[in-house]
Design a protein around this motif. Structure first.
Motif, PDB file in Angstrom:
ATOM      1  N   ILE A  74     -13.111  -7.143  -0.619  1.00 35.08           N
ATOM      2  CA  ILE A  74     -12.176  -6.041  -0.341  1.00 35.08           C
ATOM      3  C   ILE A  74     -12.561  -5.352   0.963  1.00 35.08           C
ATOM      4  N   ALA A  75     -13.854  -5.095   1.139  1.00 38.65           N
ATOM      5  CA  ALA A  75     -14.318  -4.442   2.368  1.00 38.65           C
ATOM      6  C   ALA A  75     -14.019  -5.290   3.595  1.00 38.65           C
ATOM      7  N   ALA A  76     -14.126  -6.608   3.442  1.00 40.49           N
ATOM      8  CA  ALA A  76     -13.877  -7.514   4.568  1.00 40.49           C
ATOM      9  C   ALA A  76     -12.397  -7.781   4.789  1.00 40.49           C
ATOM     10  N   GLY A  77     -11.558  -7.332   3.869  1.00 40.08           N
ATOM     11  CA  GLY A  77     -10.122  -7.545   4.018  1.00 40.08           C
ATOM     12  C   GLY A  77      -9.692  -8.984   3.817  1.00 40.08           C
ATOM     13  N   THR A  78     -10.389  -9.719   2.939  1.00 36.16           N
ATOM     14  CA  THR A  78     -10.062 -11.132   2.751  1.00 36.16           C
ATOM     15  C   THR A  78      -8.743 -11.345   2.032  1.00 36.16           C
ATOM     16  N   GLY A  79      -8.214 -10.347   1.392  1.00 34.93           N
ATOM     17  CA  GLY A  79      -6.936 -10.473   0.712  1.00 34.93           C
ATOM     18  C   GLY A  79      -7.087 -11.036  -0.693  1.00 34.93           C
ATOM     19  N   ILE A  80      -5.976 -11.122  -1.356  1.00 28.23           N
ATOM     20  CA  ILE A  80      -5.962 -11.522  -2.766  1.00 28.23           C
ATOM     21  C   ILE A  80      -6.479 -12.945  -2.964  1.00 28.23           C
ATOM     22  N   ARG A  81      -6.158 -13.855  -2.038  1.00 31.04           N
ATOM     23  CA  ARG A  81      -6.640 -15.238  -2.181  1.00 31.04           C
ATOM     24  C   ARG A  81      -8.168 -15.305  -2.162  1.00 31.04           C
ATOM     25  N   GLY A  82      -8.777 -14.544  -1.291  1.00 26.93           N
ATOM     26  CA  GLY A  82     -10.233 -14.510  -1.229  1.00 26.93           C
ATOM     27  C   GLY A  82     -10.851 -13.914  -2.480  1.00 26.93           C
ATOM     28  N   ILE A  83     -10.225 -12.882  -2.996  1.00 25.63           N
ATOM     29  CA  ILE A  83     -10.713 -12.248  -4.223  1.00 25.63           C
ATOM     30  C   ILE A  83     -10.587 -13.211  -5.396  1.00 25.63           C
ATOM     31  N   VAL A  84      -9.451 -13.887  -5.499  1.00 23.55           N
ATOM     32  CA  VAL A  84      -9.251 -14.850  -6.595  1.00 23.55           C
ATOM     33  C   VAL A  84     -10.236 -16.016  -6.465  1.00 23.55           C
ATOM     34  N   LEU A  85     -10.501 -16.466  -5.263  1.00 21.99           N
ATOM     35  CA  LEU A  85     -11.494 -17.519  -5.056  1.00 21.99           C
ATOM     36  C   LEU A  85     -12.884 -17.056  -5.516  1.00 21.99           C
ATOM     37  N   THR A  86     -13.246 -15.839  -5.175  1.00 19.84           N
ATOM     38  CA  THR A  86     -14.533 -15.291  -5.606  1.00 19.84           C
ATOM     39  C   THR A  86     -14.613 -15.224  -7.124  1.00 19.84           C
ATOM     40  N   ILE A  87     -13.540 -14.825  -7.766  1.00 22.10           N
ATOM     41  CA  ILE A  87     -13.515 -14.781  -9.236  1.00 22.10           C
ATOM     42  C   ILE A  87     -13.674 -16.192  -9.803  1.00 22.10           C
ATOM     43  N   GLY A  88     -13.014 -17.165  -9.188  1.00 16.28           N
ATOM     44  CA  GLY A  88     -13.148 -18.549  -9.633  1.00 16.28           C
ATOM     45  C   GLY A  88     -14.569 -19.070  -9.510  1.00 16.28           C
ATOM     46  N   ILE A  89     -15.203 -18.780  -8.388  1.00 11.38           N
ATOM     47  CA  ILE A  89     -16.592 -19.204  -8.186  1.00 11.38           C
ATOM     48  C   ILE A  89     -17.511 -18.513  -9.195  1.00 11.38           C
ATOM     49  N   THR A  90     -17.241 -17.247  -9.471  1.00  7.34           N
ATOM     50  CA  THR A  90     -18.025 -16.517 -10.475  1.00  7.34           C
ATOM     51  C   THR A  90     -17.867 -17.170 -11.849  1.00  7.34           C
ATOM     52  N   CYS A  91     -16.657 -17.569 -12.190  1.00  2.08           N
ATOM     53  CA  CYS A  91     -16.431 -18.256 -13.471  1.00  2.08           C
ATOM     54  C   CYS A  91     -17.190 -19.583 -13.527  1.00  2.08           C
ATOM     55  N   PHE A  92     -17.193 -20.323 -12.431  1.00  2.31           N
ATOM     56  CA  PHE A  92     -17.963 -21.576 -12.390  1.00  2.31           C
ATOM     57  C   PHE A  92     -19.445 -21.307 -12.618  1.00  2.31           C
ATOM     58  N   ALA A  93     -19.963 -20.256 -11.979  1.00  5.02           N
ATOM     59  CA  ALA A  93     -21.371 -19.904 -12.169  1.00  5.02           C
ATOM     60  C   ALA A  93     -21.644 -19.522 -13.624  1.00  5.02           C
ATOM     61  N   CYS A  94     -20.702 -18.829 -14.239  1.00  2.00           N
ATOM     62  CA  CYS A  94     -20.859 -18.463 -15.658  1.00  2.00           C
ATOM     63  C   CYS A  94     -20.827 -19.699 -16.546  1.00  2.00           C
ATOM     64  N   ALA A  95     -20.079 -20.718 -16.172  1.00  2.00           N
ATOM     65  CA  ALA A  95     -20.002 -21.947 -16.973  1.00  2.00           C
ATOM     66  C   ALA A  95     -21.335 -22.685 -16.996  1.00  2.00           C
ATOM     67  N   VAL A  96     -22.086 -22.564 -15.926  1.00  2.00           N
ATOM     68  CA  VAL A  96     -23.360 -23.279 -15.827  1.00  2.00           C
ATOM     69  C   VAL A  96     -24.370 -22.773 -16.862  1.00  2.00           C
ATOM     70  N   LEU A  97     -24.370 -21.483 -17.119  1.00  5.48           N
ATOM     71  CA  LEU A  97     -25.398 -20.907 -17.991  1.00  5.48           C
ATOM     72  C   LEU A  97     -25.368 -21.444 -19.419  1.00  5.48           C
ATOM     73  N   PRO A  98     -24.225 -21.446 -20.111  1.00 10.91           N
ATOM     74  CA  PRO A  98     -24.253 -22.027 -21.458  1.00 10.91           C
ATOM     75  C   PRO A  98     -24.498 -23.530 -21.450  1.00 10.91           C
ATOM     76  N   LEU A  99     -24.112 -24.197 -20.367  1.00 13.73           N
ATOM     77  CA  LEU A  99     -24.429 -25.627 -20.261  1.00 13.73           C
ATOM     78  C   LEU A  99     -25.942 -25.837 -20.212  1.00 13.73           C
ATOM     79  N   LEU A 100     -26.610 -25.014 -19.437  1.00  9.12           N
ATOM     80  CA  LEU A 100     -28.061 -25.151 -19.303  1.00  9.12           C
ATOM     81  C   LEU A 100     -28.806 -24.683 -20.555  1.00  9.12           C
TER      82      LEU A 100
END
Length: 126
Positions: A74-100
């Protein structure tokens, strides 16, 4: 300009908090808990109980880091696509933990993977 620096400062504070949350929680909660003999067996045995507690604890930190990253977006002004991408990457990182930590026996990883995939797909296809 002031808003940008305030959001980045909030992200740094949140990032530090999540680092402390994971490190201190592992040391003072999860490790002592894992030595107890009276834990109920989840997903088949006691070690998986510790795995569930461990990934659930650390997912909080990963999600907090994701929030911090969204603040930076938000501070960098990346827009909604950047925010949604960040949320997606965060979800991928969360998926790794129960797998491990449960060797995939806890099904939450599937849902985090699907949510992450959908977010990344939307962010690159729009």
């Amino acid at each position: 300009m002031l808003t940008t620096s305030v959001l980045v400062s909030a992200a740094v504070v949140l990032g530090l908090l999540m680092l402390l949350h994971s490190c201190l929680g592992e040391r003072f909660l999860i490790v002592p808990l894992s030595t107890r003999d009276d834990l109920p067996p989840l997903l088949g045995d006691r070690s998986r109980t510790v795995g569930v507690v461990r990934f659930a604890w650390h997912i909080t930190s990963v999600l907090g880091l994701g929030f911090a990253a969204v603040l930076v977006d938000i501070a960098a002004g990346t827009g909604i696509r950047g925010i949604v991408l960040t949320i997606g990457i965060t979800c991928f990182a969360c998926a790794v933990l129960p797998l491990l930590f449960t060797r995939g026996r806890h099904p939450s990883w599937v849902f985090f993977l699907i949510a992450g995939g959908l977010c990344v797909w939307v962010s690159i296809s729009t």
